[in-house]
Design a protein around this motif. Structure first.
Motif, PDB file in Angstrom:
ATOM      1  N   ILE A  47     -10.753  -0.363 -15.454  1.00 21.20           N
ATOM      2  CA  ILE A  47     -12.119  -0.676 -15.051  1.00 21.20           C
ATOM      3  C   ILE A  47     -13.068   0.365 -15.642  1.00 21.20           C
ATOM      4  N   ASN A  48     -14.221  -0.108 -16.099  1.00 22.72           N
ATOM      5  CA  ASN A  48     -15.272   0.769 -16.616  1.00 22.72           C
ATOM      6  C   ASN A  48     -16.428   0.729 -15.631  1.00 22.72           C
ATOM      7  N   THR A  49     -16.858   1.895 -15.152  1.00 28.50           N
ATOM      8  CA  THR A  49     -17.905   1.933 -14.137  1.00 28.50           C
ATOM      9  C   THR A  49     -19.274   2.297 -14.705  1.00 28.50           C
ATOM     10  N   VAL A  50     -19.308   2.684 -15.990  1.00 26.72           N
ATOM     11  CA  VAL A  50     -20.580   2.770 -16.716  1.00 26.72           C
ATOM     12  C   VAL A  50     -20.370   2.007 -18.025  1.00 26.72           C
ATOM     13  N   PRO A  51     -20.327   0.676 -17.948  1.00 28.70           N
ATOM     14  CA  PRO A  51     -20.085  -0.119 -19.160  1.00 28.70           C
ATOM     15  C   PRO A  51     -21.262  -0.043 -20.119  1.00 28.70           C
ATOM     16  N   GLY A  52     -21.007  -0.426 -21.381  1.00 30.84           N
ATOM     17  CA  GLY A  52     -22.080  -0.459 -22.365  1.00 30.84           C
ATOM     18  C   GLY A  52     -23.245  -1.313 -21.896  1.00 30.84           C
ATOM     19  N   LEU A  53     -24.475  -0.850 -22.162  1.00 28.33           N
ATOM     20  CA  LEU A  53     -25.664  -1.538 -21.667  1.00 28.33           C
ATOM     21  C   LEU A  53     -26.635  -1.888 -22.779  1.00 28.33           C
ATOM     22  N   THR A  54     -26.156  -1.935 -24.022  1.00 27.96           N
ATOM     23  CA  THR A  54     -27.017  -2.373 -25.120  1.00 27.96           C
ATOM     24  C   THR A  54     -27.133  -3.894 -25.085  1.00 27.96           C
ATOM     25  N   GLU A  55     -28.066  -4.428 -25.883  1.00 26.57           N
ATOM     26  CA  GLU A  55     -28.238  -5.881 -25.925  1.00 26.57           C
ATOM     27  C   GLU A  55     -26.959  -6.596 -26.362  1.00 26.57           C
ATOM     28  N   GLU A  56     -26.132  -5.912 -27.175  1.00 25.56           N
ATOM     29  CA  GLU A  56     -24.915  -6.523 -27.704  1.00 25.56           C
ATOM     30  C   GLU A  56     -23.700  -6.291 -26.804  1.00 25.56           C
ATOM     31  N   SER A  57     -23.829  -5.434 -25.808  1.00 26.78           N
ATOM     32  CA  SER A  57     -22.693  -5.070 -24.963  1.00 26.78           C
ATOM     33  C   SER A  57     -22.256  -6.248 -24.092  1.00 26.78           C
ATOM     34  N   ILE A  58     -21.015  -6.189 -23.640  1.00 26.05           N
ATOM     35  CA  ILE A  58     -20.418  -7.332 -22.949  1.00 26.05           C
ATOM     36  C   ILE A  58     -21.117  -7.631 -21.619  1.00 26.05           C
ATOM     37  N   LEU A  59     -21.314  -6.623 -20.770  1.00 24.61           N
ATOM     38  CA  LEU A  59     -21.893  -6.918 -19.461  1.00 24.61           C
ATOM     39  C   LEU A  59     -23.311  -7.494 -19.565  1.00 24.61           C
ATOM     40  N   PRO A  60     -24.198  -6.950 -20.403  1.00 24.14           N
ATOM     41  CA  PRO A  60     -25.502  -7.602 -20.578  1.00 24.14           C
ATOM     42  C   PRO A  60     -25.397  -9.035 -21.112  1.00 24.14           C
ATOM     43  N   GLN A  61     -24.417  -9.294 -21.991  1.00 23.59           N
ATOM     44  CA  GLN A  61     -24.187 -10.671 -22.454  1.00 23.59           C
ATOM     45  C   GLN A  61     -23.849 -11.578 -21.267  1.00 23.59           C
ATOM     46  N   GLN A  62     -22.980 -11.081 -20.388  1.00 27.10           N
ATOM     47  CA  GLN A  62     -22.570 -11.865 -19.228  1.00 27.10           C
ATOM     48  C   GLN A  62     -23.757 -12.131 -18.298  1.00 27.10           C
ATOM     49  N   ALA A  63     -24.590 -11.107 -18.117  1.00 25.98           N
ATOM     50  CA  ALA A  63     -25.773 -11.268 -17.268  1.00 25.98           C
ATOM     51  C   ALA A  63     -26.712 -12.321 -17.840  1.00 25.98           C
ATOM     52  N   GLN A  64     -26.895 -12.305 -19.159  1.00 22.21           N
ATOM     53  CA  GLN A  64     -27.779 -13.284 -19.802  1.00 22.21           C
ATOM     54  C   GLN A  64     -27.271 -14.705 -19.560  1.00 22.21           C
ATOM     55  N   VAL A  65     -25.946 -14.902 -19.676  1.00 22.50           N
ATOM     56  CA  VAL A  65     -25.370 -16.228 -19.434  1.00 22.50           C
ATOM     57  C   VAL A  65     -25.584 -16.638 -17.971  1.00 22.50           C
ATOM     58  N   ALA A  66     -25.592 -15.658 -17.074  1.00 22.98           N
ATOM     59  CA  ALA A  66     -25.826 -15.928 -15.651  1.00 22.98           C
ATOM     60  C   ALA A  66     -27.308 -16.121 -15.338  1.00 22.98           C
ATOM     61  N   GLY A  67     -28.165 -16.012 -16.357  1.00 22.31           N
ATOM     62  CA  GLY A  67     -29.596 -16.181 -16.149  1.00 22.31           C
ATOM     63  C   GLY A  67     -30.299 -14.935 -15.657  1.00 22.31           C
ATOM     64  N   ILE A  68     -29.664 -13.776 -15.863  1.00 22.29           N
ATOM     65  CA  ILE A  68     -30.249 -12.503 -15.434  1.00 22.29           C
ATOM     66  C   ILE A  68     -30.698 -11.736 -16.677  1.00 22.29           C
ATOM     67  N   SER A  69     -31.993 -11.549 -16.837  1.00 22.86           N
ATOM     68  CA  SER A  69     -32.513 -10.806 -17.984  1.00 22.86           C
ATOM     69  C   SER A  69     -32.172  -9.322 -17.837  1.00 22.86           C
ATOM     70  N   LEU A  70     -32.277  -8.578 -18.940  1.00 19.91           N
ATOM     71  CA  LEU A  70     -32.006  -7.145 -18.875  1.00 19.91           C
ATOM     72  C   LEU A  70     -32.980  -6.452 -17.932  1.00 19.91           C
ATOM     73  N   GLU A  71     -34.240  -6.871 -17.949  1.00 18.50           N
ATOM     74  CA  GLU A  71     -35.205  -6.266 -17.029  1.00 18.50           C
ATOM     75  C   GLU A  71     -34.782  -6.477 -15.580  1.00 18.50           C
ATOM     76  N   LYS A  72     -34.353  -7.694 -15.243  1.00 21.33           N
ATOM     77  CA  LYS A  72     -33.906  -7.980 -13.880  1.00 21.33           C
ATOM     78  C   LYS A  72     -32.617  -7.232 -13.544  1.00 21.33           C
ATOM     79  N   LEU A  73     -31.703  -7.166 -14.515  1.00 22.58           N
ATOM     80  CA  LEU A  73     -30.415  -6.488 -14.308  1.00 22.58           C
ATOM     81  C   LEU A  73     -30.632  -5.014 -13.987  1.00 22.58           C
ATOM     82  N   PHE A  74     -31.479  -4.357 -14.786  1.00 24.27           N
ATOM     83  CA  PHE A  74     -31.701  -2.925 -14.603  1.00 24.27           C
ATOM     84  C   PHE A  74     -32.570  -2.650 -13.379  1.00 24.27           C
TER      85      PHE A  74
END
Length: 325
Positions: A288-315
């Motif tokens: 498990i990674n508890t500070v995952p990559g947070l760039t636009e290309e990183s996996i968790l932000p990609q997942q958030a985008q698919v869930a309809g959560i923008s980076l602004e909302k995520l952060f």
């Protein structure tokens, strides 16, 4: 009144440059109308806050403040984007805890626990979570290649116990490659983990606290062009990251259930991203990674985008969750 937010980035590990990129993306997307945001570089040689013109201001480590135009700036919350030490292993968060300063990560003990691959595996296995067969070694321990092969088989993975971004990891196919791989892992850490190879589809699952509830994000399938999901595959485009993953409804249900359970077993909060491999439709936990990559290309932000959560909302959600603790 706008809250003062420190976005800490950098760190003391091999992941420093990746962390600087993650932190810069957080800084870019946090709402400047809502927050006074400052990038804070936590580096071995200096702790400094940067203004919008990249002017540096020395951080006072007594209370994690700095002076700007003659005025003392204290922070209401810290956004942790440090991969590796001292942000992901709990050290910096213990310091913030002493200062009663809120932050976006899990409590310092949980961060220290989950940064240690061996200890994390010990905890989740006690709750029935499936994992690979593993061997743990400290630097200086006697190495018996035959015993290693007998227990974990070949091929196997040899990796540092406390490191991220696939630094120091090797996939080993024969006895002669074991010692060089161990030395490579020891270059990153004095503790190493040797794990059996699991042959199956690999997925990455983001789990976060979102609006007060534990949320499993859309699952990402990892298809590496290299032999495994190494540094090149993660950061240099040598992989496909397919979200949502091409898995069966049964596999999806199974891994979502396990991922949420692992998050709760480990008493996590904030961001997390864990890797699993399917063996006969059952997910096996890797790490498990508890500070995952947070760039636009990183996996968790990609997942958030698919869930309809923008980076602004995520952060923004991460800050609000921290402030509400």
């Amino acid at each position: 009144m706008k809250k003062n937010i420190a976005i800490v980035m950098g760190g003391y590990s091999s992941e420093v440059n990746i962390s600087l990129k993650s932190g810069s993306v957080v800084y870019k997307h946090l709402n400047k109308e809502k927050y006074n945001t400052f990038r804070v570089h936590i580096l071995k040689e200096k702790w400094v806050a940067l203004d919008k013109n990249n002017q540096e201001y020395i951080i006072d480590k007594n209370d994690f403040s700095f002076i700007l135009n003659g005025k003392k700036i204290n922070f209401d919350c810290v956004f942790n984007s440090i991969h590796g030490a001292p942000g992901e292993n709990g050290q910096l968060l213990a310091y913030f805890n002493l200062l009663n300063l809120k932050h976006t990560s899990a409590p310092f003990y949980q961060m220290a626990l989950t940064f240690n691959k061996r200890d994390t595996l010990s905890v989740v296995k006690a709750y029935g979570i499936k994992t690979a067969t593993s061997i743990f070694l400290n630097k200086g321990d006697k190495i018996d290649e035959n015993s290693i092969i007998e227990k974990v088989g070949l091929p196997c993975f040899i990796k540092p116990n406390n490191a991220g971004s696939s630094y120091g990891i090797s996939k080993v196919y024969d006895k002669e490659a074991i010692l060089p791989a161990i030395e490579k892992a020891y270059a990153e850490d004095s503790e190493i983990l040797i794990e059996s190879f699991l042959d199956g589809k690999e997925v990455s699952v983001g789990v976060i606290q979102y609006k007060g509830k534990t949320k499993v994000l859309p699952i990402t399938e990892i298809v590496s062009e290299n032999d495994f999901f190494d540094y090149e595959a993660k950061y240099e485009g040598k992989s496909q990251e397919i979200t949502p993953a091409r898995i069966s409804p049964e596999e999806k249900e199974n891994v979502e259930k396990v991922a949420k359970k692992v998050y709760e077993i480990l008493n996590m909060s904030g961001f997390s991203r864990a890797e699993y491999i399917f063996v006969n439709n059952e997910p096996y936990f890797l790490e498990i990674n508890t500070v995952p990559g947070l760039t636009e290309e990183s996996i968790l932000p990609q997942q958030a985008q698919v869930a309809g959560i923008s980076l602004e909302k995520l952060f923004d959600n991460a800050i609000q969750e921290a402030l509400n603790k």
